[in-house]
Write a protein that holds these residues in place. Structure first.
Motif, PDB file in Angstrom:
ATOM      1  N   ASP A 204     -46.333 -14.821  10.535  1.00 22.17           N
ATOM      2  CA  ASP A 204     -45.446 -15.867  10.037  1.00 22.17           C
ATOM      3  C   ASP A 204     -45.867 -17.236  10.564  1.00 22.17           C
ATOM      4  O   ASP A 204     -46.413 -17.348  11.676  1.00 22.17           O
ATOM      5  CB  ASP A 204     -44.005 -15.592  10.469  1.00 22.17           C
ATOM      6  CG  ASP A 204     -43.441 -14.343   9.815  1.00 22.17           C
ATOM      7  OD1 ASP A 204     -43.863 -14.015   8.681  1.00 22.17           O
ATOM      8  OD2 ASP A 204     -42.585 -13.688  10.444  1.00 22.17           O
ATOM      9  N   PRO A 205     -45.614 -18.304   9.806  1.00 23.53           N
ATOM     10  CA  PRO A 205     -45.967 -19.653  10.272  1.00 23.53           C
ATOM     11  C   PRO A 205     -45.200 -20.020  11.543  1.00 23.53           C
ATOM     12  O   PRO A 205     -44.070 -19.574  11.758  1.00 23.53           O
ATOM     13  CB  PRO A 205     -45.541 -20.556   9.099  1.00 23.53           C
ATOM     14  CG  PRO A 205     -45.371 -19.656   7.933  1.00 23.53           C
ATOM     15  CD  PRO A 205     -45.031 -18.300   8.471  1.00 23.53           C
ATOM     16  N   ALA A 206     -45.798 -20.852  12.369  1.00 25.18           N
ATOM     17  CA  ALA A 206     -45.188 -21.238  13.644  1.00 25.18           C
ATOM     18  C   ALA A 206     -43.963 -22.119  13.460  1.00 25.18           C
ATOM     19  O   ALA A 206     -43.149 -22.258  14.375  1.00 25.18           O
ATOM     20  CB  ALA A 206     -46.225 -21.944  14.507  1.00 25.18           C
ATOM     21  N   ALA A 207     -43.811 -22.714  12.292  1.00 37.09           N
ATOM     22  CA  ALA A 207     -42.711 -23.649  12.082  1.00 37.09           C
ATOM     23  C   ALA A 207     -41.404 -22.959  11.709  1.00 37.09           C
ATOM     24  O   ALA A 207     -40.379 -23.624  11.580  1.00 37.09           O
ATOM     25  CB  ALA A 207     -43.090 -24.645  10.992  1.00 37.09           C
ATOM     26  N   VAL A 208     -41.425 -21.641  11.493  1.00 35.89           N
ATOM     27  CA  VAL A 208     -40.211 -20.937  11.088  1.00 35.89           C
ATOM     28  C   VAL A 208     -39.915 -19.802  12.079  1.00 35.89           C
ATOM     29  O   VAL A 208     -40.785 -19.356  12.827  1.00 35.89           O
ATOM     30  CB  VAL A 208     -40.345 -20.350   9.661  1.00 35.89           C
ATOM     31  CG1 VAL A 208     -40.582 -21.471   8.652  1.00 35.89           C
ATOM     32  CG2 VAL A 208     -41.459 -19.307   9.598  1.00 35.89           C
ATOM     33  N   VAL A 209     -38.662 -19.368  12.088  1.00 39.27           N
ATOM     34  CA  VAL A 209     -38.284 -18.171  12.840  1.00 39.27           C
ATOM     35  C   VAL A 209     -37.753 -17.145  11.844  1.00 39.27           C
ATOM     36  O   VAL A 209     -36.981 -17.482  10.940  1.00 39.27           O
ATOM     37  CB  VAL A 209     -37.226 -18.471  13.927  1.00 39.27           C
ATOM     38  CG1 VAL A 209     -37.834 -19.253  15.082  1.00 39.27           C
ATOM     39  CG2 VAL A 209     -36.039 -19.227  13.363  1.00 39.27           C
ATOM     40  N   THR A 210     -38.204 -15.917  11.975  1.00 40.16           N
ATOM     41  CA  THR A 210     -37.842 -14.872  11.019  1.00 40.16           C
ATOM     42  C   THR A 210     -37.233 -13.637  11.674  1.00 40.16           C
ATOM     43  O   THR A 210     -36.800 -12.731  10.976  1.00 40.16           O
ATOM     44  CB  THR A 210     -39.097 -14.429  10.242  1.00 40.16           C
ATOM     45  OG1 THR A 210     -40.083 -13.940  11.178  1.00 40.16           O
ATOM     46  CG2 THR A 210     -39.686 -15.597   9.447  1.00 40.16           C
ATOM     47  N   LEU A 211     -37.194 -13.632  13.003  1.00 38.99           N
ATOM     48  CA  LEU A 211     -36.702 -12.453  13.713  1.00 38.99           C
ATOM     49  C   LEU A 211     -35.714 -12.847  14.804  1.00 38.99           C
ATOM     50  O   LEU A 211     -35.839 -13.915  15.423  1.00 38.99           O
ATOM     51  CB  LEU A 211     -37.860 -11.678  14.367  1.00 38.99           C
ATOM     52  CG  LEU A 211     -38.951 -11.127  13.458  1.00 38.99           C
ATOM     53  CD1 LEU A 211     -40.098 -10.572  14.307  1.00 38.99           C
ATOM     54  CD2 LEU A 211     -38.395 -10.059  12.529  1.00 38.99           C
ATOM     55  N   THR A 212     -34.758 -11.955  15.054  1.00 40.50           N
ATOM     56  CA  THR A 212     -33.927 -12.037  16.255  1.00 40.50           C
ATOM     57  C   THR A 212     -34.399 -10.928  17.187  1.00 40.50           C
ATOM     58  O   THR A 212     -34.309  -9.742  16.847  1.00 40.50           O
ATOM     59  CB  THR A 212     -32.438 -11.847  15.928  1.00 40.50           C
ATOM     60  OG1 THR A 212     -32.003 -12.928  15.098  1.00 40.50           O
ATOM     61  CG2 THR A 212     -31.602 -11.836  17.193  1.00 40.50           C
ATOM     62  N   ARG A 213     -34.909 -11.337  18.324  1.00 42.78           N
ATOM     63  CA  ARG A 213     -35.469 -10.349  19.270  1.00 42.78           C
ATOM     64  C   ARG A 213     -34.497 -10.143  20.431  1.00 42.78           C
ATOM     65  O   ARG A 213     -34.011 -11.098  21.037  1.00 42.78           O
ATOM     66  CB  ARG A 213     -36.812 -10.815  19.797  1.00 42.78           C
ATOM     67  CG  ARG A 213     -37.429  -9.914  20.868  1.00 42.78           C
ATOM     68  CD  ARG A 213     -38.901 -10.201  21.041  1.00 42.78           C
ATOM     69  NE  ARG A 213     -39.627  -9.813  19.816  1.00 42.78           N
ATOM     70  CZ  ARG A 213     -40.940 -10.039  19.611  1.00 42.78           C
ATOM     71  NH1 ARG A 213     -41.648 -10.673  20.552  1.00 42.78           N
ATOM     72  NH2 ARG A 213     -41.505  -9.663  18.485  1.00 42.78           N
ATOM     73  N   THR A 214     -34.235  -8.875  20.746  1.00 42.98           N
ATOM     74  CA  THR A 214     -33.432  -8.504  21.909  1.00 42.98           C
ATOM     75  C   THR A 214     -34.365  -7.833  22.905  1.00 42.98           C
ATOM     76  O   THR A 214     -34.896  -6.739  22.638  1.00 42.98           O
ATOM     77  CB  THR A 214     -32.292  -7.548  21.518  1.00 42.98           C
ATOM     78  OG1 THR A 214     -31.468  -8.194  20.537  1.00 42.98           O
ATOM     79  CG2 THR A 214     -31.445  -7.197  22.728  1.00 42.98           C
ATOM     80  N   ALA A 215     -34.601  -8.492  24.023  1.00 46.23           N
ATOM     81  CA  ALA A 215     -35.578  -8.014  25.009  1.00 46.23           C
ATOM     82  C   ALA A 215     -34.911  -7.805  26.362  1.00 46.23           C
ATOM     83  O   ALA A 215     -33.975  -8.527  26.722  1.00 46.23           O
ATOM     84  CB  ALA A 215     -36.721  -9.012  25.135  1.00 46.23           C
ATOM     85  N   VAL A 216     -35.396  -6.814  27.082  1.00 45.63           N
ATOM     86  CA  VAL A 216     -34.895  -6.517  28.422  1.00 45.63           C
ATOM     87  C   VAL A 216     -35.970  -6.893  29.435  1.00 45.63           C
ATOM     88  O   VAL A 216     -37.137  -6.485  29.291  1.00 45.63           O
ATOM     89  CB  VAL A 216     -34.513  -5.027  28.558  1.00 45.63           C
ATOM     90  CG1 VAL A 216     -34.082  -4.720  29.994  1.00 45.63           C
ATOM     91  CG2 VAL A 216     -33.410  -4.671  27.563  1.00 45.63           C
ATOM     92  N   TYR A 217     -35.559  -7.672  30.444  1.00 40.71           N
ATOM     93  CA  TYR A 217     -36.488  -8.160  31.460  1.00 40.71           C
ATOM     94  C   TYR A 217     -36.080  -7.694  32.849  1.00 40.71           C
ATOM     95  O   TYR A 217     -34.897  -7.501  33.133  1.00 40.71           O
ATOM     96  CB  TYR A 217     -36.536  -9.697  31.448  1.00 40.71           C
ATOM     97  CG  TYR A 217     -37.350 -10.288  30.319  1.00 40.71           C
ATOM     98  CD1 TYR A 217     -38.684 -10.660  30.511  1.00 40.71           C
ATOM     99  CD2 TYR A 217     -36.777 -10.483  29.065  1.00 40.71           C
ATOM    100  CE1 TYR A 217     -39.423 -11.219  29.469  1.00 40.71           C
ATOM    101  CE2 TYR A 217     -37.513 -11.040  28.020  1.00 40.71           C
ATOM    102  CZ  TYR A 217     -38.837 -11.395  28.235  1.00 40.71           C
ATOM    103  OH  TYR A 217     -39.572 -11.937  27.197  1.00 40.71           O
ATOM    104  N   ALA A 218     -37.101  -7.581  33.697  1.00 37.71           N
ATOM    105  CA  ALA A 218     -36.899  -7.343  35.127  1.00 37.71           C
ATOM    106  C   ALA A 218     -37.782  -8.331  35.875  1.00 37.71           C
ATOM    107  O   ALA A 218     -38.706  -8.917  35.299  1.00 37.71           O
ATOM    108  CB  ALA A 218     -37.247  -5.911  35.499  1.00 37.71           C
TER     109      ALA A 218
END
Length: 236
Positions: A204-218
């Motif tokens: 996808d082009p850098a100028a748009v957002v197409t996803l909602t990401r749910t990430a788990v971090y430590a």
């Protein structure tokens, strides 16, 4: 003459009789004798009314004892950090060294450097022990503008150092990937934080957002490490 004398004697005998000394007269007053003293009734001492020391309890209604207020002190002995403290938190160290921020600190959530570099604290924030030392840390996000079109979002853990937020670890989320939320799940694994942000697919082009990401971090200092994530389609 004899008859007159008899009549006179009868008049004298039937006349008013003088009261004997001490005898009461018909008016109720005593003669020459003193009146007997009037008896004074005996008073029973009044029993003082006892004031109860505490209010009477109503049967069947328990008396509520006020609960102590929380002191805000974390298990590790340090006072828990607050999201408000990040408004003026340090930016030195903790994975942010690549931006040349030696001695830098936010002021009201913002810092400006040379060559158009601007760092802005984002409103998303969570408080919890992610470093494992028993004290409540703070996890937040920064938007870093470098003077061009790029807006780089970075996840940061501020360690609780005796109640002062100190940068401990960071993870770059990417260019133009705004953060939606940061949370410590109440039933989640300890020392992990869930971050939701917008991003895009690899093609996808850098100028748009197409996803909602749910990430788990430590935290693995000086980095915040993504353990796993899931994506959902997003349309602005």
């Amino acid at each position: 003459m004899v008859s007159a004398g008899l009549i006179a004697g009868l008049v004298v005998a039937c006349g008013p009789k003088e009261p004997a000394p001490g005898e009461a007269t018909g008016s109720g007053k005593a003669g020459t004798a003193s009146e007997p003293p009037t008896a004074t009734p005996t008073k029973t001492p009044a029993t003082p009314t006892k004031t109860p020391d505490s209010p009477a309890k109503t049967p069947g209604i328990p008396v509520k004892t006020p609960s102590p207020k929380s002191s805000g002190t974390a298990a590790g002995g340090s006072k828990a950090l607050s999201c408000g403290q990040l408004q003026n938190a340090s930016l030195e160290g903790g994975g942010l060294e690549g931006y040349g921020l030696a001695g830098a600190a936010l002021s009201a959530g913002r810092w400006e450097g040379a060559d158009g570099l601007v760092i802005e604290l984002q409103p998303q924030c969570a408080i919890g022990d992610i470093t494992g030392d028993g004290a409540a840390d703070a996890v937040g996000a920064l938007k870093i503008s470098t003077g061009g079109t790029g807006r780089f979002y970075t996840l940061v853990t501020w360690r609780n150092d005796a109640g002062t937020p100190v940068p401990a670890a960071a993870a770059e989320l990417g260019d133009r990937t705004p953060v939606v939320s940061i949370d410590f799940p109440p039933a989640g694994e300890p020392r992990q934080v869930t971050v939701v942000y917008r991003t895009r697919g690899d093609d996808d082009p850098a100028a748009v957002v197409t996803l909602t990401r749910t990430a788990v971090y430590a935290v693995s200092e000086p980095a915040m490490v993504e353990l796993h994530h899931s994506d959902a389609p997003y349309a602005p």
